[in-house]
Design an enzyme around this catalytic site. Structure first.
Site, mmCIF file in Angstrom:
data_model
loop_
_atom_site.group_PDB
_atom_site.id
_atom_site.type_symbol
_atom_site.label_atom_id
_atom_site.label_comp_id
_atom_site.label_asym_id
_atom_site.label_seq_id
_atom_site.Cartn_x
_atom_site.Cartn_y
_atom_site.Cartn_z
ATOM 1 C CB SER A 108 -4.738 -20.117 11.043
ATOM 2 O OG SER A 108 -3.940 -20.686 11.523
ATOM 3 C CE1 TYR B 123 -9.342 -18.661 13.326
ATOM 4 C CE2 TYR B 123 -8.001 -20.981 13.341
ATOM 5 C CZ TYR B 123 -8.433 -19.456 13.666
ATOM 6 O OH TYR B 123 -7.318 -18.460 12.815
#
Length: 333
Positions: free
Chosen positions: A137, A150
């Site tokens: 990401s 995360y």
């Protein structure tokens, strides 16, 4: 016919990726916890011409991951591609997260990748072939508020992958390890992730459909490139963090809370999948269909960068030749 394992295959990016590999005729091992989603993913894989093996697995448990890998090879043969994608998260200010919640999100989102990579390499290294794709990401580089578990896990995956890649290069291995850094995506993550925010969570725009990510992951599995960025927003976030991280901190402190929430009040009866899989099939897409882009110009450019570079050199050559010709004409006058 290639053999592929995808973790987190019951929904979202994992599901779209499994179907994308199946379109190439792959045999796909589907790894996730939710049996309803896994069964639906199997049907989708078979509908496009692939073969599927359902493997109910909690990737936070290394023994379960190892058993899944062994089952795939017993059923389909040698694993060619392993895609680490499974994740869990909590949308919340850091101080409101319990140690048990943080540990669980980290064990799934970071250690799940470690155990998956370990299981894959146990099989790929003796054969000296194969590819491990880490689904990353933009948040592997640029942390944002309200997603500390995360972001921390994605940063850890980035460092782990770089360390491992150096070791493989040192040993002269032909096994490829790559990481695909994704933008915001329209997946069920925002419907079943644990949240303590006052309003419903949402991805930070621009938002892309999970099939964009799947296209990049399948392509990355067949390349020798160390890392892939998907979406212009990913490029901006990563480069911006390298050039002006302090500015990014202040910008996200000002905008990061609002941009991650819709106008809808949080559902007080909201269920989440942090510790247990939820029943039912969520599919690949979330609830942001109107906002989500089906294509990424940046991904297209990345896939064709050699051709674009050649065109650029050719255009430069034409421009230089034209300039020289003009200069000679001026000299003759």
């Amino acid at each position: 016919m290639s053999v592929v394992v995808v973790t987190g295959a019951s929904a979202g990016v994992g599901r779209a990726t499994a179907v994308a590999f199946a379109r190439e005729g792959a045999r796909v091992g589907l790894v996730a916890r939710g049996s309803d989603g896994l069964d639906a993913a199997r049907r989708e894989v078979e509908a496009v011409g692939g073969q599927a093996l359902v493997l109910p697995t909690d990737v936070a448990d290394p023994d379960q991951v190892e058993r899944a890998a062994a089952t795939v090879e017993d059923s389909f043969g040698s694993i060619d591609v392993w895609v680490n994608n499974a994740m869990a998260t909590i949308f919340s200010p850091f101080i409101e997260i319990t140690p048990a919640e943080y540990r669980r999100a980290t064990e799934v989102t970071y250690l799940g990748y470690v155990w998956g990579t370990m299981a894959a390499l146990r099989r790929m290294l003796p054969r000296d072939r194969g590819a491990v794709v880490q689904v990353g990401s933009a948040l592997a580089y640029r942390g944002i508020p309200l997603q500390a578990p995360y972001c921390g896990a994605k940063h850890a995956i980035q460092g782990f992958t770089e360390s491992l890649r150096c070791e493989l290069l040192h040993g002269g291995s032909k096994v490829q390890v790559t990481m695909v850094q994704l933008p915001a995506l329209n997946t069920p993550q925002f419907d079943w992730g644990r949240s303590r925010m006052p309003r419903e969570p949402q991805p930070v725009p621009p938002i892309y459909q999970p099939e964009v990510a799947a296209e990049a992951i399948v392509w990355a599995a067949h390349q020798r490139r160390r890392e892939h960025y998907v979406g212009g927003s990913t490029v901006v976030a990563i480069l911006g963090d390298k050039l002006a991280p302090g500015l990014g901190d202040r910008y996200l402190a000002r905008t990061g809370y609002e941009s991650q929430q819709t106008n809808e009040p949080a559902d007080e009866g909201r269920q989440d999948n942090l510790f247990e899989a939820l029943p039912g099939d969520r599919g690949s897409h979330g609830r942001f269909e109107r906002e989500a882009h089906e294509r990424s110009l940046q991904l297209w450019a990345s896939k064709h960068r050699r051709g674009l570079a050649a065109l650029g050199v050719a255009a430069l050559g034409v421009a230089v030749a034209s300039a020289i010709g003009s200069a000679r004409g001026e000299t003759r006058r």
